[in-house]
Each structure stands twice: as structure tokens, then as C-alpha cells.
Scaffold this active site. Structure first.
Site, PDB file in Angstrom:
ATOM      1  N   HIS A  44       0.910  -1.204   0.049  1.00  0.00           N
ATOM      2  CA  HIS A  44      -0.143  -0.028  -0.070  1.00  0.00           C
ATOM      3  C   HIS A  44       0.940   1.341   0.098  1.00  0.00           C
ATOM      4  O   HIS A  44       0.923   1.989   1.005  1.00  0.00           O
ATOM      5  CB  HIS A  44      -0.801   0.003   1.094  1.00  0.00           C
ATOM      6  CG  HIS A  44      -2.117  -1.225   1.092  1.00  0.00           C
ATOM      7  ND1 HIS A  44      -2.469  -1.431   2.200  1.00  0.00           N
ATOM      8  CD2 HIS A  44      -2.885  -1.338  -0.030  1.00  0.00           C
ATOM      9  CE1 HIS A  44      -3.337  -2.562   1.874  1.00  0.00           C
ATOM     10  NE2 HIS A  44      -3.725  -2.304   0.391  1.00  0.00           N
ATOM     11  N   HIS A  76      -0.672 -10.521   2.228  1.00  0.00           N
ATOM     12  CA  HIS A  76      -1.901 -10.881   2.704  1.00  0.00           C
ATOM     13  C   HIS A  76      -2.395 -12.054   2.438  1.00  0.00           C
ATOM     14  O   HIS A  76      -3.441 -12.589   3.242  1.00  0.00           O
ATOM     15  CB  HIS A  76      -3.210  -9.610   2.183  1.00  0.00           C
ATOM     16  CG  HIS A  76      -2.768  -8.488   2.287  1.00  0.00           C
ATOM     17  ND1 HIS A  76      -2.374  -7.797   3.662  1.00  0.00           N
ATOM     18  CD2 HIS A  76      -2.787  -7.239   1.383  1.00  0.00           C
ATOM     19  CE1 HIS A  76      -2.084  -6.506   3.292  1.00  0.00           C
ATOM     20  NE2 HIS A  76      -2.283  -6.216   2.307  1.00  0.00           N
ATOM     21  N   CYS A  98       2.691 -13.954   3.697  1.00  0.00           N
ATOM     22  CA  CYS A  98       3.664 -13.494   4.956  1.00  0.00           C
ATOM     23  C   CYS A  98       3.307 -14.908   6.010  1.00  0.00           C
ATOM     24  O   CYS A  98       2.274 -15.225   6.127  1.00  0.00           O
ATOM     25  CB  CYS A  98       2.951 -12.367   5.594  1.00  0.00           C
ATOM     26  SG  CYS A  98       3.947 -12.256   7.157  1.00  0.00           S
ATOM     27  N   GLU A 128      -6.647  -9.414   3.324  1.00  0.00           N
ATOM     28  CA  GLU A 128      -6.065 -10.345   4.329  1.00  0.00           C
ATOM     29  C   GLU A 128      -7.503 -11.171   4.757  1.00  0.00           C
ATOM     30  O   GLU A 128      -7.247 -12.415   4.701  1.00  0.00           O
ATOM     31  CB  GLU A 128      -5.261  -9.930   5.407  1.00  0.00           C
ATOM     32  CG  GLU A 128      -4.706 -10.838   6.247  1.00  0.00           C
ATOM     33  CD  GLU A 128      -4.219 -10.478   7.563  1.00  0.00           C
ATOM     34  OE1 GLU A 128      -3.338  -9.358   7.738  1.00  0.00           O
ATOM     35  OE2 GLU A 128      -4.301 -11.079   8.846  1.00  0.00           O
ATOM     36  N   CYS A 192      -0.268  -9.709  14.768  1.00  0.00           N
ATOM     37  CA  CYS A 192       1.244 -10.018  14.549  1.00  0.00           C
ATOM     38  C   CYS A 192       1.923  -9.193  15.374  1.00  0.00           C
ATOM     39  O   CYS A 192       1.861  -8.073  15.745  1.00  0.00           O
ATOM     40  CB  CYS A 192       1.366  -9.583  13.202  1.00  0.00           C
ATOM     41  SG  CYS A 192       3.110  -9.273  12.655  1.00  0.00           S
ATOM     42  N   SER A 220      -3.783   2.316   3.565  1.00  0.00           N
ATOM     43  CA  SER A 220      -2.923   1.218   4.433  1.00  0.00           C
ATOM     44  C   SER A 220      -3.548   1.346   5.739  1.00  0.00           C
ATOM     45  O   SER A 220      -3.569   1.940   6.494  1.00  0.00           O
ATOM     46  CB  SER A 220      -1.419   1.587   4.425  1.00  0.00           C
ATOM     47  OG  SER A 220      -1.049   0.990   5.533  1.00  0.00           O
ATOM     48  N   ASN A 222      -3.061  -0.890   8.287  1.00  0.00           N
ATOM     49  CA  ASN A 222      -2.278  -0.636   9.467  1.00  0.00           C
ATOM     50  C   ASN A 222      -1.878   0.661   9.886  1.00  0.00           C
ATOM     51  O   ASN A 222      -1.832   1.289  11.113  1.00  0.00           O
ATOM     52  CB  ASN A 222      -1.127  -1.665   9.507  1.00  0.00           C
ATOM     53  CG  ASN A 222       0.060  -1.280   8.538  1.00  0.00           C
ATOM     54  OD1 ASN A 222       0.843  -0.582   9.241  1.00  0.00           O
ATOM     55  ND2 ASN A 222       0.082  -1.619   7.435  1.00  0.00           N
ATOM     56  N   SER A 264       4.049  -0.962   5.323  1.00  0.00           N
ATOM     57  CA  SER A 264       4.290  -0.604   4.029  1.00  0.00           C
ATOM     58  C   SER A 264       4.921   0.739   3.587  1.00  0.00           C
ATOM     59  O   SER A 264       4.960   1.093   2.380  1.00  0.00           O
ATOM     60  CB  SER A 264       3.052  -1.048   2.965  1.00  0.00           C
ATOM     61  OG  SER A 264       2.227   0.019   3.350  1.00  0.00           O
TER      62      SER A 264
END
Ligand code: SF4
Length: 583
Positions: A44, A76, A98, A128, A192, A220, A222, A264
Site C-alpha cells: 500500500h 496478505h 507472510c 487479508e 502479529c 493502508s 495498519n 508498507s
């Protein structure tokens, strides 16, 4: 100059999953001649995506026609059915899911096999989560808000997992509500640890600073989460994609600012934001330091400073060879370096990643720079002609080398075996070519054009002096540009050796450089000026140490310091100069 105290989060920037996915794509580009696709945008970040596109990567829209070629599954992950469709359609797959996401998929798969339902705490339209849902055998539910828990149907056996980038507090809150409805729920906290520590650090940072800047793409997830957590802590929070979006007037109000970034966000973007923030107070629009800064930035970014450095090296190496310095030698080096730096920038795709400030500067002054660059190239050639055919041949040869550097000139037979088509693809070639070109221009032209040309050991030392200075300088700039260079596929020395080894090599080179100059002066191969120039080796070691210790990460100050070594050499030579005829 008043500076802002900037605290950079240790966890800011690429997480291991994103880094791995990007590296797999870059490896695929280097190793394959076939068409490469990513299943959805790899990362992203619009700047990185644009460059990947320039390298021939096509983004495949999920559910679209299966292409003939390599398809990279991004970090994702994707639903197994979509992967099966791709494989059945003949696509070759590179799975960059991942490993931490793959672990969540495996938990869901095991639950689904024994008939359990899965509740995913996350955003239903996030790729994801869409991928995770594909592993639930149609027994999956996504909840993002408390009301959605209440709306769930009755379920017998249930497990709960989290989208890996969820906030800990939000997950804990929803888990409590889910457990109240389904007491037998098995909870798997699959947030995570990269995400958890990033979010934990934001809360910690928010307690120490007056304002927090979050760097990362607006789309993005996150990054947005970091913004939400920071805002929830009550600290003024700014979300920016690049340093250009910072309101310096506003940021100058704060003495301590924290910076973090999404998973990212490339390192170079973070560094540029940190560098700009540090000087936000001094660079407040309207202040005199703002105008001083702008003037200095013009001087540096237009390459006038580095061109003066080239002239200084030419002057210094004349003295090292006991050749009377002349303005014409100074200006041949000046014009050549000015022109080649401009040409290099306009053909270098990585520069918009590595140095967005420079890129914008080039965009704003494009016409001025192109015209002065072309004029400089002509002036370098004309001066070479004036000095004699040897100088002209040197300038012409070096300019031609600069022009063909990016062209496919390696014979097909060799290129087919080595996969190297251009000179620039030879690992480390840029550092070596640049050092040699400067050595020829600054050290050889003065001696071959002298009235009594005499090539002696001092010529070899003068050549070594110039090439050594440039090797160390360019080596560090390549370390700074590694992330962007990797994306555009440049094979620099720093990429070939890695950052720690390159920095060790440059530090050793600085010491050897200084020692050889002192030794050569002691052995009477060069004049006593060599003793003073030994300091340039220590100067280089100094800026390498400053960088290594994180005292300066990148930006105008570090660049000025590095380029300053050449000017320092010129000043030392001027103070020593027995001719004093140049002025
Ligand atoms: S945030 Fe964590 S799970 Fe997501 S890609 Fe990065 S390392 Fe993997």
C-alpha cells in the site's frame, strides 16, 4: 539554529512480511524474462507501486482473467479457491504470503476440518480477511464492531482469530463480547507481534511527545490504525504520505515530535519526514533561516556545490603533481561534473524514491537545469579543445561513457549468459566508473595539458586521491539509496555487499586513503600538501561514523557534510599553494 527534537519509533517502516514480499518480486524480476503479475497491489504505497509498474509488473485484479506468466501472491494471502483457479488456468505462482498470515490460515483450516466456525475480528473488505475467509469452508464470520457480535447467528463450536493488523484493545473488547455470547469460544490472538509492538510503541511515544506524525499510505489499514491509536491517546496526530504534506508553520509549534510509520512505508520516506521535521522550527515560512535554507538547498540540489568540489579536486591534484593550477582545469572538471550529475538525475528512476526533495526541485527547475546542463557539457568539451586534443579526448570519452552507461551495449552472447545488458547492471559499476571518471578529469587533465607534461608517481597518487575521495563519497550515497535502487533494479556496490559490509569497506578505505597520502608525502613522491590531505581521510571516516551512529540519517545536512570534503581539500590546497597563481 533551533531544531525540533524528533523521536523515531524503532518499529517504523517495512515489516518482515512486506519486506519479504518485495524481495521475492524483485528476485523474480531479476531472474525471469517472463511477464510478472501481482495478485492485487503488492504494497500500500503509491510511490513503490509506480516504480514496480515501470519495471514491468502488472497488477492483476482478483477474479480477472488468468494470465500466462508468473503471479505473485502478496503478503496478505488469498483464498485457496482463487489460488486453485490461478493454477488451473496455467499461471505459475510465487507465494509471498507472510508466514504469520499463513499461520492464521492454518489455524482456521484446522478448525474448519473439525466442523468449527471461525469469527475473524477485522475489516471484511481487507484482502487479508478475504483470504482468511476462504479457509473457513463457508463457516466464517467477520466482525468489526460490537453490534456485529450481537447479530451473529447461534454457533456450536467457535474459534476467534484477529486480522494480523488489528489493534490489541479493539480485539480484546470484541473477544469479551464474543465470549459472553459463546462461552466455549477458543481464542487465538493472531495479532502479529510486528503490529502489536508498533502499536505499543505509538502509545509509549504519545506519552513522551507533543505531537505525533504517522507516515504511510492513506489506504493502508495498519497505518490508519496507528493514526487511530495515536488520536485516541489525545496527542495531536498528523497522517502524511510524504514530507511535502507537513504544515511547517503548524509543526514549528512543537519542540518534541514523535514519528512512526505503517508496515508498507519505505525507509526513505520516513527519513525525509524526520529530516524536515527536525528543521520545522528553523524553516518556518517567513523566517530568515527559511530563506537561508532555501538558498543553500538550491546551491546543493542544483549540483553547483558538487561541481565546485570537482573543481577543487582538480586544483588540489594539480598541486600534488607540481603542476601550475589553471582556471581552465578547474572549469573543465566543474562543467563536466555539473552536466553529468544532471544527466544522471534525469535518467535515474530511483531518484524520485531516494530523494523526493531533489526530484521536486528538478521538476520545478527542469528547463533551467536542462539548458545549463547542456551548456555545461558543451563548455566542458570546448574547454577541452582549448586545452589540447588530449584533454578533449578525455572529456569526449568520459561523456560518451556517461551517455552509454544506461544503454544495452553488452554483446548479446555475453548478456545471454550473464543477464547483464548494460554497464549499469554490472554490480558496483557506478561507484567505480564515477571514481575513475573524476580521476581522469581532475587528476589527468592538468598533467597532460601542462607545458612540460611529466607523468610520474605523483600522477598515480593524484589519481588515487581524486578517485578515492569519490569512491568513499559515492559509496555512502549508494548506502542511503539502497531501498529505492533495489526497487528499480540497480546493481550498486551497497546492494552487492550489503549495508554493514559496505560501510566497513568505506571506513577501511578512508583510513588507507589518508595513510597513503601521508606516506607518499613522507617518501617525497608528492609535496608536503599530502600530509594535510591525509585529513580528508579522517574527514570521510568522521561522516561515515556520524551516519553509522544515527546522528544524521540522510537529508541536506549529511549531503552537505559529505560533499564538503572536496571543498575542504581545495581550501587546504589553497592555504598550502606555493604558486598562488590561480587567483
Ligand atoms: S504486519 Fe505482520 S503479519 Fe502482516 S505482513 Fe507484516 S509481518 Fe506479516
Amino acid at each position: 539554529m533551533k531544531t525540533t527534537n524528533v523521536i523515531l519509533a524503532k518499529t517504523a517502516g517495512f515489516c518482515v512480511g512486506v519486506k519479504r514480499a518485495l524481495e521475492l518480486v524483485l528476485k523474480a524480476i531479476n531472474e525471469n524474462q517472463t511477464k510478472i503479475y501481482t495478485y492485487g497491489p503488492l504494497i500500500h504505497n503509491p510511490q513503490v507501486l509506480e516504480l514496480l509498474q515501470e519495471r514491468g509488473i502488472t497488477v492483476l485484479q482478483p477474479g480477472g482473467q488468468v494470465p500466462d506468466g508468473l503471479v505473485v501472491i502478496r503478503a496478505h494471502g488469498i483464498p485457496p479457491k482463487e489460488q486453485g483457479d490461478l493454477e488451473a488456468g496455467g499461471a505459475r505462482i510465487i507465494d509471498a504470503t507472510c508466514p504469520r498470515v499463513a499461520k492464521v490460515q492454518a489455524i482456521i483450516r484446522r478448525a474448519a476440518e473439525r466442523g468449527a466456525s471461525t469469527i475473524i475480528v477485522g475489516d471484511a473488505d481487507h484482502p487479508e480477511v478475504e483470504g482468511l475467509m476462504g479457509h473457513t469452508q463457508a463457516r466464517g464470520f467477520v466482525v468489526a464492531r460490537a453490534q456485529e457480535v450481537a447479530a451473529l447467528p447461534e454457533l456450536a463450536e467457535v474459534i476467534v482469530v484477529a486480522q494480523t493488523t488489528q489493534s490489541k484493545a479493539h480485539f480484546a473488547d470484541l473477544v469479551e463480547r464474543i465470549k459472553a455470547r459463546f462461552p466455549q469460544t477458543q481464542v487465538h490472538n493472531t495479532i502479529c507481534d510486528a503490529t502489536a509492538s508498533r502499536q505499543g510503541e505509538v502509545m509509549e511515544l504519545a506519552r513522551q511527545v507533543e505531537a505525533l506524525v504517522v507516515v504511510g499510505g492513506r489506504n493502508s489499514g495498519n497505518t490508519q490504525r496507528l493514526v487511530e491509536i495515536s488520536r485516541a491517546s489525545g496527542v495531536p496526530t498528523y497522517h502524511v504520505e510524504t514530507e511535502q504534506e507537513l504544515d511547517l508553520e503548524e509543526m514549528s509549534r512543537y519542540r518534541t515530535v514523535g514519528v512512526t510509520a505503517g508496515a508498507s512505508t519505505p525507509h526513505w520516506l520516513i527519513s525525509n519526514v524526520v529530516g524536515t521535521l527536525k528543521h520545522a522550527r528553523a524553516l518556518r515560512p517567513g523566517s530568515w533561516t527559511h530563506y537561508l535554507y532555501r538558498a543553500w538547498r538550491f546551491f546543493l540540489k542544483s549540483n553547483i556545490y558538487v561541481a565546485i568540489g570537482a573543481g577543487s579536486l582538480s586544483y588540489t591534484s594539480s598541486l600534488l603533481q607540481d603542476v601550475e593550477p589553471r582556471f581552465s582545469y578547474f572549469f573543465v572538471a566543474f562543467f563536466y561534473v555539473y552536466a553529468m550529475h544532471l544527466l544522471n538525475h534525469f535518467t535515474d528512476k530511483a531518484s524520485k524514491l531516494n530523494d523526493p526533495v531533489q526530484s521536486m526541485f528538478y521538476g520545478r527547475h527542469r528547463r533551467f537545469l536542462l539548458v545549463t546542463g547542456a551548456l555545461s557539457a558543451l563548455l566542458a568539451l570546448a574547454l577541452g579543445l582549448y586545452l589540447g586534443w588530449e584533454a578533449f579526448a578525455f572529456v569526449l570519452f568520459m561523456s560518451t561513457l556517461g551517455l552509454v552507461y544506461n544503454l544495452k551495449i553488452i554483446p548479446e552472447g555475453i548478456a545471454a549468459v550473464t543477464h547483464i545488458y548494460t554497464l549499469k547492471e554490472i554490480p558496483g559499476s557506478k561507484t567505480v566508473f564515477t571514481a575513475v571518471a573524476w580521476g581522469v578529469l581532475a587528476a589527468l587533465i592538468p598533467v597532460v595539458c601542462d607545458q612540460t607534461p611529466e607523468i610520474t608517481y605523483s600522477t598515480a597518487i593524484a589519481f588515487f586521491f581524486v578517485a578515492g575521495m569519490i569512491f568513499i563519497r559515492s559509496g555512502l550515497f549508494e548506502v542511503l539509496a539502497m531501498e529505492g535502487d533495489r526497487v528499480v533494479g540497480k546493481e550498486t556496490l551497497a546492494i552487492a555487499l550489503g549495508k554493514p559490509r559496505t560501510l566497513n569497506l568505506l571506513a577501511a578505505a578512508s583510513l588507507i586513503f589518508g595513510a597513503i597520502l601521508v606516506l607518499a608525502a613522507w617518501l617525497d613522491i608528492i609535496p608536503t600538501l599530502g600530509y594535510a590531505l591525509g585529513l580528508c581521510g579522517l574527514y570521510a571516516l568522521g561522516y561515515l561514523t556520524i551516519y553509522r551512529r544515527g546522528l544524521m540519517d540522510s537529508g541536506l545536512l549529511l549531503e552537505s557534510l559529505v560533499e564538503g570534503n572536496m571543498v575542504v581539500a581545495g581550501i587546504l590546497a589553497f592555504l598550502w599553494d606555493p604558486f598562488h597563481t590561480i587567483f
